[in-house]
Structures are given as structure tokens and as C-alpha cells.
Design an enzyme around this catalytic site. Structure first.
Site, short mmCIF file in Angstrom:
data_model
loop_
_atom_site.label_atom_id
_atom_site.label_comp_id
_atom_site.label_asym_id
_atom_site.label_seq_id
_atom_site.Cartn_x
_atom_site.Cartn_y
_atom_site.Cartn_z
N LYS A 75 0.85 -1.20 0.00
CA LYS A 75 0.00 0.00 0.00
C LYS A 75 0.89 1.25 0.00
CE LYS A 75 -4.33 1.05 2.23
NZ LYS A 75 -5.04 0.13 1.34
N SER A 79 -2.28 6.29 0.18
CA SER A 79 -3.53 5.54 0.44
C SER A 79 -3.61 5.10 1.90
CB SER A 79 -3.73 4.33 -0.47
OG SER A 79 -2.72 4.11 -1.33
N ASP A 102 -3.86 -4.40 5.39
CA ASP A 102 -3.58 -4.57 3.96
C ASP A 102 -2.42 -3.70 3.47
OD1 ASP A 102 -4.95 -2.18 4.14
OD2 ASP A 102 -6.21 -2.54 2.40
N GLU A 169 -3.09 -9.21 3.16
CA GLU A 169 -4.45 -9.36 2.62
C GLU A 169 -4.36 -10.08 1.28
OE1 GLU A 169 -7.95 -6.33 2.59
OE2 GLU A 169 -7.06 -6.27 0.59
N GLU A 184 -14.84 -1.43 -12.81
CA GLU A 184 -15.65 -0.73 -11.81
C GLU A 184 -14.77 0.20 -10.96
OE1 GLU A 184 -18.07 -0.23 -8.13
OE2 GLU A 184 -16.06 -1.03 -8.34
N HIS A 185 -13.53 -0.23 -10.72
CA HIS A 185 -12.57 0.59 -9.98
C HIS A 185 -12.26 1.87 -10.75
CE1 HIS A 185 -8.52 1.73 -8.53
NE2 HIS A 185 -9.02 1.37 -7.36
P1 GTP Z 1 -11.14 -1.09 3.55
O1 GTP Z 1 -9.89 -1.86 3.19
O2 GTP Z 1 -10.93 0.08 4.41
O3 GTP Z 1 -11.95 -0.75 2.33
O4 GTP Z 1 -11.97 -2.00 4.49
P2 GTP Z 1 -12.21 -3.53 4.32
O5 GTP Z 1 -10.92 -4.26 4.31
O6 GTP Z 1 -13.27 -3.95 5.26
O7 GTP Z 1 -12.81 -3.51 2.87
P3 GTP Z 1 -13.19 -4.64 1.87
O8 GTP Z 1 -13.35 -5.96 2.51
O9 GTP Z 1 -14.35 -4.08 1.15
O10 GTP Z 1 -11.94 -4.74 0.89
C1 GTP Z 1 -11.36 -3.60 0.35
C2 GTP Z 1 -10.68 -3.90 -0.97
O11 GTP Z 1 -11.50 -4.76 -1.78
C3 GTP Z 1 -10.55 -2.62 -1.78
O12 GTP Z 1 -9.31 -2.05 -1.55
C4 GTP Z 1 -10.72 -3.10 -3.22
O13 GTP Z 1 -9.49 -3.63 -3.72
C5 GTP Z 1 -11.67 -4.27 -3.09
N1 GTP Z 1 -13.10 -3.86 -3.22
C6 GTP Z 1 -14.03 -3.90 -2.25
N2 GTP Z 1 -15.23 -3.51 -2.70
C7 GTP Z 1 -15.07 -3.21 -4.00
C8 GTP Z 1 -15.97 -2.73 -5.03
O14 GTP Z 1 -17.17 -2.51 -4.83
N3 GTP Z 1 -15.42 -2.53 -6.27
C9 GTP Z 1 -14.11 -2.79 -6.54
N4 GTP Z 1 -13.67 -2.56 -7.78
N5 GTP Z 1 -13.24 -3.22 -5.60
C10 GTP Z 1 -13.71 -3.42 -4.34
MG MG Z 2 -9.04 -3.98 3.10
#
Ligand code: GTP
Ligand code: MG
Length: 230
Positions: A75, A79, A102, A169, A184-185
Site C-alpha cells: 500500500k 492511500s 492490507d 491481505e 468498476e474501480h
Molecule cells: P477497507 O480496506 O478500508 O476498504 O476495508 P475492508 O478491508 O473492510 O474492505 P473490503 O473488505 O471491502 O476490501 C477492500 C478492498 O477490496 C478494496 O481495496 C478493493 O481492492 C476491493 N473492493 C471492495 N469492494 C469493492 C468494489 O465494490 N469494487 C471494486 N472494484 N473493488 C472493491
Molecule cells: Mg481492506
């Protein structure tokens, strides 16, 4: 199979970025941050090697290799800072150590949907891998349509000063899910496209995620059928 180490910034770059982007209160923890990044980088290398070893094992012993390709990344500092802010966490080293899993990330792209679970099971069966968190966005897709299996694992890293565990992760998804997530990203981070068009595309993509899921599932059925014949 070669693990593509995409966007793997070197530690000198991380150090420079902290100097440039981190608020002053964070810079006092600079040496802790750098050590932690280095630990996470080693953890990515450890898990990456495990996946590369599984890949060569599949190549030799399985008629079908579940792994299409893999990518690894660290990372970047901006970010990380953005994520701390988004989560409302204090800007200090302990926030990162306790809440951010992550810093080191690996993405495994598989050929078919079943392959996602084969890779996950074979990795998690290893005695030095500890599962910290699992989110199955294939069984329960996100409202956007996003599908992927997310694992956070902890792996021991042997350093000069002793052994330390560090998180990695791992996102495991099919070629179709990966193609979808990339587009989508892109849409998510486009700021120069009018809101109504973004909304329209997002809605279309939601539908395409389901379409892709059906296509990949049907193609997997044909693949298994053909395997049974041979
Ligand atoms: P964060 O890391 O803070 O977002 O929390 P988290 O770890 O609970 O989030 P999550 O499990 O949603 O995973 C985050 C990662 O999954 C992101 O950095 C993206 O790489 C991917 N991701 C999650 N949701 C989406 C989505 O709706 N679209 C796309 N393109 N990627 C996603
Ligand atoms: Mg995450």
C-alpha cells in the site's frame, strides 16, 4: 508462473513519501513505520513464495492449474494516510499496527469459481498460516456487484532480531471477477465524468456482474463435463 510484483515500492520510496505526505505528528514515528513496512514486505514475500510453490505443484501434479496469475503490492503511503482518515483513526503508528491489515497485498486470479476455494483451502491448510479475517464476497456479493474472496492471514517473518508475525491481505477471484473489478474501480475513481453517466454505468455494471457470474458458472460446468470425459 511468475508473481508480478506490481507497484511494490521500495523502502526508500516509502521513506521519501512519508517525509512528503505525512503530517508532522506522524513523522516522529517514521522509523517504526519503515520497520513495519519492511516487515509487511517480507510477509508478502513469504506468502508469495507459498503461492508460487502451490502454483508449481499444481502445474506438475494437477491436470488443471487453478491459478491464472498473481499480483503483489504494498500500500502506498498516501492511500495509507487516506485510509486512516476515512476510518477516523488517530494518525499514529499504533493505529496502523492495530487496524490496517492490507499494507501487504496479494491478488490471485483463478480460472474458474471453484478454483478460488481450492487455492484458499491449500494456503490456509499450511501450519504457519493463521487466518485472521475472511470475507466471502462471492457467496455474498457487495451491492455494487463486486465479487472476490478476501482473506487476511498472518505469517511469521524471521528477522535478525527474532520472529515477528505480520498480516497480508489476499484477494482471490476469477478472471471474470477481476475484469469486472478493474473496470468498476476505474469508474469509481473517475472524477471528470458527469454523475448521471456514472450512475448509469454503475447500474449496468451491477447487471454485468450477475451476467458474468452465470457465464463463469456455466463455463465451469462445461469444463468439468469435459474433464469427466477424458
Ligand atoms: P477497507 O480496506 O478500508 O476498504 O476495508 P475492508 O478491508 O473492510 O474492505 P473490503 O473488505 O471491502 O476490501 C477492500 C478492498 O477490496 C478494496 O481495496 C478493493 O481492492 C476491493 N473492493 C471492495 N469492494 C469493492 C468494489 O465494490 N469494487 C471494486 N472494484 N473493488 C472493491
Ligand atoms: Mg481492506
Amino acid at each position: 508462473m511468475i508473481l508480478e510484483r506490481t507497484n511494490l515500492p521500495n523502502l526508500t520510496q516509502i521513506q521519501t513519501d512519508f517525509g512528503q505526505f505525512a503530517p508532522p505528528e506522524l513523522r516522529t514515528d517514521l522509523s517504526k513505520f519503515i520497520s513495519y513496512y519492511q516487515l509487511c514486505q517480507s510477509a508478502v514475500n513469504e506468502v508469495g513464495t507459498k503461492l508460487e510453490n502451490l502454483d508449481s505443484d499444481y502445474q506438475i501434479h494437477n491436470a488443471h492449474n487453478p491459478i491464472h496469475h498473481m499480483e503483489a503490492r504494498l500500500k502506498d503511503v498516501r492511500s495509507l494516510l487516506h485510509k486512516l482518515e476515512k476510518k477516523g483513526l488517530p494518525l499514529q503508528f499504533s493505529s496502523v499496527q492495530q487496524n490496517i491489515y492490507d499494507i501487504g497485498g496479494i491478488r490471485v486470479i483463478t480460472n474458474y469459481q471453484d478454483d478460488v476455494y481450492t487455492v484458499a483451502d491449500n494456503l490456509l491448510a499450511q501450519s504457519d498460516i493463521t487466518l485472521l479475517r475472511q470475507k466471502d464476497y462471492i457467496k455474498a456479493p457487495k451491492p455494487s456487484g463486486y465479487r472476490s474472496l478476501h482473506l487476511v492471514v498472518s505469517v511469521p517473518v524471521f528477522q535478525a532480531s527474532g520472529v515477528k508475525d505480520a498480516p497480508v491481505e489476499i484477494q482471490i477471484r476469477t478472471v471474470g471477477m477481476d475484469m469486472w473489478a478493474s473496470l468498476e474501480h476505474k469508474l469509481r475513481y473517475k472524477t471528470n465524468v458527469p454523475a448521471d453517466r456514472v450512475a448509469r454505468y454503475a447500474q449496468q455494471l451491477q447487471g454485468y456482474a450477475d451476467d458474468l457470474d452465470k457465464i463463469e458458472s456455466n463455463m465451469q460446468a462445461i469444463f468439468h463435463d469435459l474433464e469427466d470425459e477424458s
